[in-house]
Design a protein around this motif. Structure first.
Motif, PDB file in Angstrom:
ATOM      1  N   VAL A  74      71.498  94.627  64.018  1.00  0.00           N
ATOM      2  CA  VAL A  74      72.259  95.683  64.677  1.00  0.00           C
ATOM      3  C   VAL A  74      71.317  96.708  65.321  1.00  0.00           C
ATOM      4  N   GLN A  75      71.748  97.213  66.454  1.00  0.00           N
ATOM      5  CA  GLN A  75      71.003  98.234  67.189  1.00  0.00           C
ATOM      6  C   GLN A  75      71.830  99.517  67.239  1.00  0.00           C
ATOM      7  N   ILE A  76      71.166 100.623  67.483  1.00  0.00           N
ATOM      8  CA  ILE A  76      71.864 101.860  67.818  1.00  0.00           C
ATOM      9  C   ILE A  76      71.826 101.941  69.333  1.00  0.00           C
ATOM     10  N   THR A  77      72.998 101.977  69.943  1.00  0.00           N
ATOM     11  CA  THR A  77      73.082 101.983  71.405  1.00  0.00           C
ATOM     12  C   THR A  77      73.293 103.383  71.973  1.00  0.00           C
ATOM     13  N   ALA A  78      73.724 104.320  71.147  1.00  0.00           N
ATOM     14  CA  ALA A  78      73.906 105.712  71.564  1.00  0.00           C
ATOM     15  C   ALA A  78      73.978 106.567  70.313  1.00  0.00           C
ATOM     16  N   MET A  79      73.697 107.857  70.486  1.00  0.00           N
ATOM     17  CA  MET A  79      73.809 108.780  69.361  1.00  0.00           C
ATOM     18  C   MET A  79      74.219 110.139  69.895  1.00  0.00           C
ATOM     19  N   ASN A  80      75.237 110.707  69.281  1.00  0.00           N
ATOM     20  CA  ASN A  80      75.732 112.015  69.690  1.00  0.00           C
ATOM     21  C   ASN A  80      75.592 113.012  68.554  1.00  0.00           C
ATOM     22  N   VAL A  82      76.847 116.022  66.253  1.00  0.00           N
ATOM     23  CA  VAL A  82      78.123 116.495  65.735  1.00  0.00           C
ATOM     24  C   VAL A  82      77.847 117.904  65.220  1.00  0.00           C
ATOM     25  N   GLY A  83      78.240 118.885  66.000  1.00  0.00           N
ATOM     26  CA  GLY A  83      77.926 120.265  65.643  1.00  0.00           C
ATOM     27  C   GLY A  83      76.436 120.417  65.434  1.00  0.00           C
ATOM     28  N   ASN A  84      76.072 121.197  64.425  1.00  0.00           N
ATOM     29  CA  ASN A  84      74.651 121.328  64.094  1.00  0.00           C
ATOM     30  C   ASN A  84      74.357 120.748  62.722  1.00  0.00           C
ATOM     31  N   TYR A  85      75.258 119.845  62.250  1.00  0.00           N
ATOM     32  CA  TYR A  85      75.088 119.332  60.891  1.00  0.00           C
ATOM     33  C   TYR A  85      74.955 117.814  60.803  1.00  0.00           C
ATOM     34  N   ALA A  86      75.097 117.078  61.925  1.00  0.00           N
ATOM     35  CA  ALA A  86      75.131 115.618  61.814  1.00  0.00           C
ATOM     36  C   ALA A  86      74.926 114.942  63.164  1.00  0.00           C
ATOM     37  N   VAL A  87      74.796 113.622  63.098  1.00  0.00           N
ATOM     38  CA  VAL A  87      74.800 112.771  64.285  1.00  0.00           C
ATOM     39  C   VAL A  87      75.797 111.644  64.065  1.00  0.00           C
ATOM     40  N   GLN A  88      76.282 111.106  65.177  1.00  0.00           N
ATOM     41  CA  GLN A  88      77.230 109.998  65.124  1.00  0.00           C
ATOM     42  C   GLN A  88      76.675 108.874  66.002  1.00  0.00           C
ATOM     43  N   PRO A  89      76.049 107.869  65.377  1.00  0.00           N
ATOM     44  CA  PRO A  89      75.505 106.759  66.164  1.00  0.00           C
ATOM     45  C   PRO A  89      76.594 105.763  66.569  1.00  0.00           C
ATOM     46  N   ARG A  90      76.340 105.101  67.681  1.00  0.00           N
ATOM     47  CA  ARG A  90      77.154 103.949  68.087  1.00  0.00           C
ATOM     48  C   ARG A  90      76.268 102.736  67.886  1.00  0.00           C
ATOM     49  N   PHE A  91      76.763 101.773  67.117  1.00  0.00           N
ATOM     50  CA  PHE A  91      76.007 100.567  66.822  1.00  0.00           C
ATOM     51  C   PHE A  91      76.408  99.448  67.773  1.00  0.00           C
ATOM     52  N   SER A  92      75.524  98.493  67.936  1.00  0.00           N
ATOM     53  CA  SER A  92      75.749  97.387  68.884  1.00  0.00           C
ATOM     54  C   SER A  92      76.915  96.491  68.501  1.00  0.00           C
ATOM     55  N   ASP A  93      77.377  96.566  67.251  1.00  0.00           N
ATOM     56  CA  ASP A  93      78.554  95.768  66.853  1.00  0.00           C
ATOM     57  C   ASP A  93      79.851  96.516  67.118  1.00  0.00           C
ATOM     58  N   GLY A  94      79.761  97.676  67.773  1.00  0.00           N
ATOM     59  CA  GLY A  94      80.940  98.444  68.124  1.00  0.00           C
ATOM     60  C   GLY A  94      81.292  99.538  67.134  1.00  0.00           C
ATOM     61  N   HIS A  95      80.662  99.551  65.968  1.00  0.00           N
ATOM     62  CA  HIS A  95      80.976 100.583  64.967  1.00  0.00           C
ATOM     63  C   HIS A  95      80.443 101.929  65.453  1.00  0.00           C
ATOM     64  N   GLU A  96      81.318 102.953  65.430  1.00  0.00           N
ATOM     65  CA  GLU A  96      80.881 104.268  65.890  1.00  0.00           C
ATOM     66  C   GLU A  96      81.604 105.417  65.191  1.00  0.00           C
ATOM     67  N   SER A  97      82.227 105.133  64.059  1.00  0.00           N
ATOM     68  CA  SER A  97      83.012 106.187  63.407  1.00  0.00           C
ATOM     69  C   SER A  97      82.286 106.893  62.265  1.00  0.00           C
ATOM     70  N   GLY A  98      81.060 106.492  61.956  1.00  0.00           N
ATOM     71  CA  GLY A  98      80.329 107.148  60.871  1.00  0.00           C
ATOM     72  C   GLY A  98      79.653 108.423  61.335  1.00  0.00           C
ATOM     73  N   ILE A  99      79.857 109.498  60.600  1.00  0.00           N
ATOM     74  CA  ILE A  99      79.182 110.765  60.884  1.00  0.00           C
ATOM     75  C   ILE A  99      78.122 110.956  59.810  1.00  0.00           C
ATOM     76  N   PHE A 100      76.871 110.941  60.229  1.00  0.00           N
ATOM     77  CA  PHE A 100      75.730 110.993  59.322  1.00  0.00           C
ATOM     78  C   PHE A 100      75.187 112.427  59.284  1.00  0.00           C
ATOM     79  N   THR A 101      75.480 113.140  58.190  1.00  0.00           N
ATOM     80  CA  THR A 101      74.965 114.502  58.049  1.00  0.00           C
ATOM     81  C   THR A 101      73.463 114.440  57.785  1.00  0.00           C
TER      82      THR A 101
END
Length: 153
Positions: A74-80, A82-101
């Motif tokens: 799996v790859q990370i295809t994008a990362m946004n 989330v406020g100033n406390y986390a990031v939300q990566p988009r993975f190459s398998d389409g998963h993008e709902s995890g918010i990583f503090t």
């Protein structure tokens, strides 16, 4: 032993400072994080994906976790941000709902050896390995949704 899959709600703590640098290493498939205190972690994308704090992976409570397989490449295809406390990566398998503090990313980095052991044990208990494709629920892929504008009379 550290809790290898803390509650997603607990991960939304804004108390952990953000890293000073975040680097996505696509070729080696690791996320490098560097904090002001000198802490540096290289967290594999696969580890992030199989321990995603999303409800899809972690469930809505203890015992509802969904074992993730087939994520080695799996790859990370994008990362946004989330406020100033986390990031939300988009993975190459389409998963993008995890918010990583920041706190959860530090946990993944600091505990990755134990997390890998826990993951391998869960795979073995399920009779799977890291490369086993994710099982499907026996459903045919959903037909695309088509919307038609209602004609005004």
């Amino acid at each position: 032993m550290a809790n290898s899959n803390p509650s997603p709600v607990a991960q939304k703590s804004a108390s952990a400072p953000p890293p000073e640098a975040i680097t996505i290493h696509a070729k080696s498939r690791v996320l490098e994080l560097v904090w002001a205190d000198g802490t540096r972690y290289r967290v594999p994308f696969e580890l992030m994906r199989v321990y995603s704090p999303s409800a899809e992976v972690a469930g809505h409570g203890p015992g509802q976790e969904v074992l993730q397989t087939g994520k080695r490449e799996v790859q990370i295809t994008a990362m946004n941000a989330v406020g100033n406390y986390a990031v939300q990566p988009r993975f190459s398998d389409g998963h993008e709902s995890g918010i990583f503090t920041w706190e959860y990313l530090r946990h993944l980095g600091a505990e990755q050896d134990q997390l890998w052991r826990d993951y391998e044990a869960r795979l073995a208990a399920a009779g799977r390995d890291r490369d086993t494709p994710m099982p499907t629920l026996g459903k045919a892929p959903a037909a695309p949704m088509v919307f038609h504008a209602k004609k005004q009379r």
